[in-house]
Design an enzyme around this catalytic site. Sequence first.
Site, PDB file in Angstrom:
ATOM      1  N   THR A  63       0.858  -1.178   0.000  1.00 11.97           N
ATOM      2  CA  THR A  63       0.000   0.000   0.000  1.00 11.97           C
ATOM      3  C   THR A  63       0.900   1.236   0.000  1.00 11.97           C
ATOM      4  O   THR A  63       2.102   1.132   0.230  1.00 11.97           O
ATOM      5  CB  THR A  63      -0.972  -0.023   1.210  1.00 11.97           C
ATOM      6  OG1 THR A  63      -1.744  -1.214   1.141  1.00 11.97           O
ATOM      7  CG2 THR A  63      -1.887   1.176   1.284  1.00 11.97           C
ATOM      8  N   SER A  81     -11.160  -2.732   4.523  1.00 16.77           N
ATOM      9  CA  SER A  81      -9.781  -2.236   4.444  1.00 16.77           C
ATOM     10  C   SER A  81      -9.302  -1.770   5.818  1.00 16.77           C
ATOM     11  O   SER A  81     -10.108  -1.584   6.740  1.00 16.77           O
ATOM     12  CB  SER A  81      -9.744  -1.063   3.462  1.00 16.77           C
ATOM     13  OG  SER A  81      -8.507  -0.400   3.512  1.00 16.77           O
TER      14      SER A  81
END
Length: 559
Positions: free
Chosen positions: A368, A439
Amino acid sequence: MKQSFTILLFILLLTNCKKQPEIGLITEKAIVVSARKEASKIGADILKKGGNAFDAMVATELALAVAFPYAGNIGGGGFMVYRKNNGEIGALDYREKAPLAATKDMYLDSLGNVIPDKSTLGAMAVGIPGTVAGVFATHQKFGTLPMKEIIQPVIDLAKKGVVVTQKQEKRLIKHTPGFRKANSKKILLDNNWKKGDTIKYISLAETLTRIQQNGRDEFYKGETAKTLAKFMQENGGIITEEDLATYEAKWRTPIVFTYDDLKIISMSPPSSGGICLAQIMNAIEPYDLAAYGHNSTKSIQVITEAERRAYADRSHFLGDPDFVNIPKETLISKTYSSSRMESFSFDKATSSNTISHGSITFSESNETTHYSIVDQFGNAVSVTTTINAAFGSKLYCSELGFFLNNEMDDFSSKPGTPNMFGLVGAEANKIEPKKRMLSSMTPTIIEKNGNLFMVVGTPGGSTIITSVLQTILNVHEYNMGMQEAVNQPRFHHQWLPDDIKMEPNGFSENIKNELKALGYILDETNSPVIGKVDAILVLPDGRLEAGADHRGDDTAVGF
Ligand code: GLY
């Protein structure tokens, strides 16, 4: 006399030798801080041209797709939290979605067991990408410069190429076996890239040029969509042209809560980030962390116990709000968090088995990417974006020039079984067609006394929430500057497995021994790095200080 002079000299020497805290880039007006200098510069140049933070968001997001294909992407998705200079706040969800043909059991074999690699490697792992929809939605609502002008420097960068850094070389070597396993055809790695080489992204430049000419629909309904759907099916995936054509980014209401005199604005579901951060901060607020000391045994205890309880709730309650009812108001209320801490005692670690059950293996990862922007007008954006694992599903569409995400692994493939972050999911996060997977991304903006104070976020899978937390506390409780706060060693607890991950060599033997004596299990082996925080602090005189994390190649650029 002579002896006391020597002692005095020694003390003076010691004081002078004490390392001064590092100060990050300080600017008068604006900063972009991201995982790569090239992306930060492209974002900052857009601001210099008169663009605002939202124009710079589009430029930085797309530039990361070129400069940082490890996590930057147009084959993935993300979340943005913003605060305009008039105090208006909001959030954008451009998270990937499950394809129409997805089913609850799509990663299970006939005996109901999770099939290894199926949700992480190759075409079956891919969720419908949201990034292009995200940047166009941002631009449509808030952009000021023409989209063509914003995209051009990104196309130029892709054609000119990006120099491989030492860290990038290591990552490319490490993931080569995955690339070979996931790809039936050409891979990005065919050239055995080394530090100092320049990688040109010609196919990506062509894709971006078509997007520049034809707009958002090029990716979702145009030639790019057709090529992508065909590529997915050729590689055994289930994403269709219809999946792409029906994808939409969504504006969301952010999670807002207070901690002392701070107002914290963070991401709402389908990210667990904002709710979990609120739960942890509400739980620790009554404790005097400043008096306990930074990374002291008592501080680590309080934070760990708050994290344990919040992550247990995460697994049970959170999922896509378009599919499940989340008791948001209760979860983020101060009374709920203090009731959860009633079972905590400084005398002994709480066992996660008494909060729920199970013993689960954990593999840390640090994928990420996050960037923070403050513009010369006082607007702020905090964006975390991802293809999930390093290089996502490792599936690289050479015709279009980008990696596809493996975000489907963020669903719970089988309730009770951990995903690649060791996170255990429940029914709320089961796979359903068109649903967004849960998430941990936690793009966050903080106000103090009604003014912009901090913009912060990080990659790091399940460790995102706790890394953001510690960065905020380092500034607020321990009076650190932004770079100093980012530099500090970090730790992490996520309920299961029941251990505290610690960055190696960051904590004294004394503190580790004290924690062990209280019943905590410590793990310094699985997490060489916890988080890579990129943040901006508004200093008391109005100037800005960046914190760019040296754990990566992260760099701030501003003026
Ligand atoms: N893919 C990591 C996250 O969304 O938390």
